[in-house]
Design an enzyme around this catalytic site. Sequence first.
Site, PDB file in Angstrom:
ATOM      1  N   TYR A  48      24.330  52.614  -7.252  1.00 42.20           N
ATOM      2  CA  TYR A  48      25.043  51.344  -7.176  1.00 42.20           C
ATOM      3  C   TYR A  48      25.908  51.118  -8.401  1.00 42.20           C
ATOM      4  O   TYR A  48      27.027  50.616  -8.309  1.00 42.20           O
ATOM      5  CB  TYR A  48      24.029  50.202  -7.035  1.00 42.20           C
ATOM      6  N   TYR A  89      30.749  51.581 -11.490  1.00 38.79           N
ATOM      7  CA  TYR A  89      31.125  50.737 -12.621  1.00 38.79           C
ATOM      8  C   TYR A  89      31.178  51.557 -13.911  1.00 38.79           C
ATOM      9  O   TYR A  89      32.013  51.310 -14.779  1.00 38.79           O
ATOM     10  CB  TYR A  89      30.130  49.581 -12.773  1.00 38.79           C
TER      11      TYR A  89
END
Length: 547
Positions: free
Chosen positions: A331, A335
């Site tokens: 996840y 980023y």
Amino acid sequence: MQQTYVNGFPRRMGVILSRDTDWHPKKSFVIHSVQAERDRLPIDATEDQMYCAADMAVKEVYSYIDIHKVKEYVLIAIGVLCRRHGIPVPLGATEEERLKRALDRNWWVRSIRKEHARRFEHVAIQLGFTSYKAGIYLSNESAARQRKRNADNAALLAKVELENEEGHRYTLAELSELGVSNKAIRRGELMTRIRGFEEIAQDLKHSGMFWTITAPSKYHAILSKSGDLNPKYCGATPRQAQAYLCKIWSRIRSALHKRGIQPYGFRIAEPHHDGCPHWHMLLFVAPEHAVMMETIIRKYALKEDGQEHGAKENRVKLVNIDAGKGTAAGYIAKYVAKNIDGAHVGDHKTSDGWTVTTDLLGNEEITPSQRVTYWSQLHGIRQFQQIGGAPVGVWRELRRVEFDSISRAPDSLRRAWRSVQRVGDALANFADFWRAGKSRCGKGFDIRIATRDVEVSGKYATYIHDRPCGVYCASNPAAVYESRRFQWKRVDGKAGHGVALDLPWTGVNNCTKKPAIPPWVSIKYDPKNKNFSSEVDEFIKNWKLRQ
């Protein structure tokens, strides 16, 4: 027909401003403030003019010494001069060290350059030149300047050749590529650590929570939907917004500590389209503490201006990690990658919902990830930070320890050593390293870094530093397992005191022509001396002869 533009700004910005016939009052105030500035460098100052300003500052410091004689009074005068330039006063453990910094032209160049770059970008933000419509994350001018600085520094590193005691020669650029300065290595190490955190959380049956925390509306200069100036904007810089987020997190951390809640994970700071930072945090916590932690984070994150429109929906967001839908490492991977090198990311999307594509900066291509890196470098904002967990310093130090050194070490240390090595297809495992340290959430880690005092002859003083020299177990501090470090010296015989990679900072000056002298500087410039003016050199020489 000659194109008109607003004076005091780089050409492109001045032309765009001249086309706007109806300036917003705040924008008008910023423009007139820039044009009225007399003490600091002009916003459109060149690199040459920064060297001129450094020359003048050094000359002024020498004149203070000539007038005041007493060190205390000289330092007070230097403080006034620094405030005039908008830079911090020189630091140092002694008065002599602070004076040496103030008499160093390179110190002034570094300080003036940093202040000018950040002030320029703040002006660009206030005038709307930093946004998804103009230059996302930072203005095009700042991005171009930071790219050039990075290129100059890379060229300098490539020219400096070092040799160790075994006769191996490398340039500083080659040595830099062997560590976390290499973006691929940096990304790989971060993902290894994040994966290790997740494994430990699975062992402990802890919950994963992905938080996004944003500063109040008044810290954002540009509205995300329309691209117009935000009427609530208070004039804060990205560094001030980052300081606000750090303050909020310190209060959250204190409140959690009082209740015995120990989250662990990672924090990522990245910019909104207008350069204002926001935080993503992947945190793991015991399931019985999850509700209390959520209450505390929401309370402090919304304490300031929490009643403004959209605050509850946009300023604090929580995604509970569902193991059935994917891993926490997976996840957060996008980023991490999009804030380092953009590898394997696909479309680079902002938190505001915009897709950022690769663009041209002059004649060169610039990627969204490069813009994020330049933003971080310019504002001095730390992008990644570990929260809790096993100390990464010990992890890196163990990688320097050779097997022969730990052959008779305790079993826990040998297991930790094996976990940090990459041998063939066997990858390093941060979770195994954590387990070997016998620590639950990073507190009381059993393996520590050993240090020894080393005398370092710096540019401004001689320092005694604690330098890592190996590792030891907390149960037996006397048994130190030494790491291997090379002693590097410059091949050309310049600088270097035999301390591993502790070379003094060297400025990069790329002046190639006679500089354009700003109106506030009256100085003769010697074209043969592209660094500094001969008048200042002559002034210093004469001053020293008088003493």
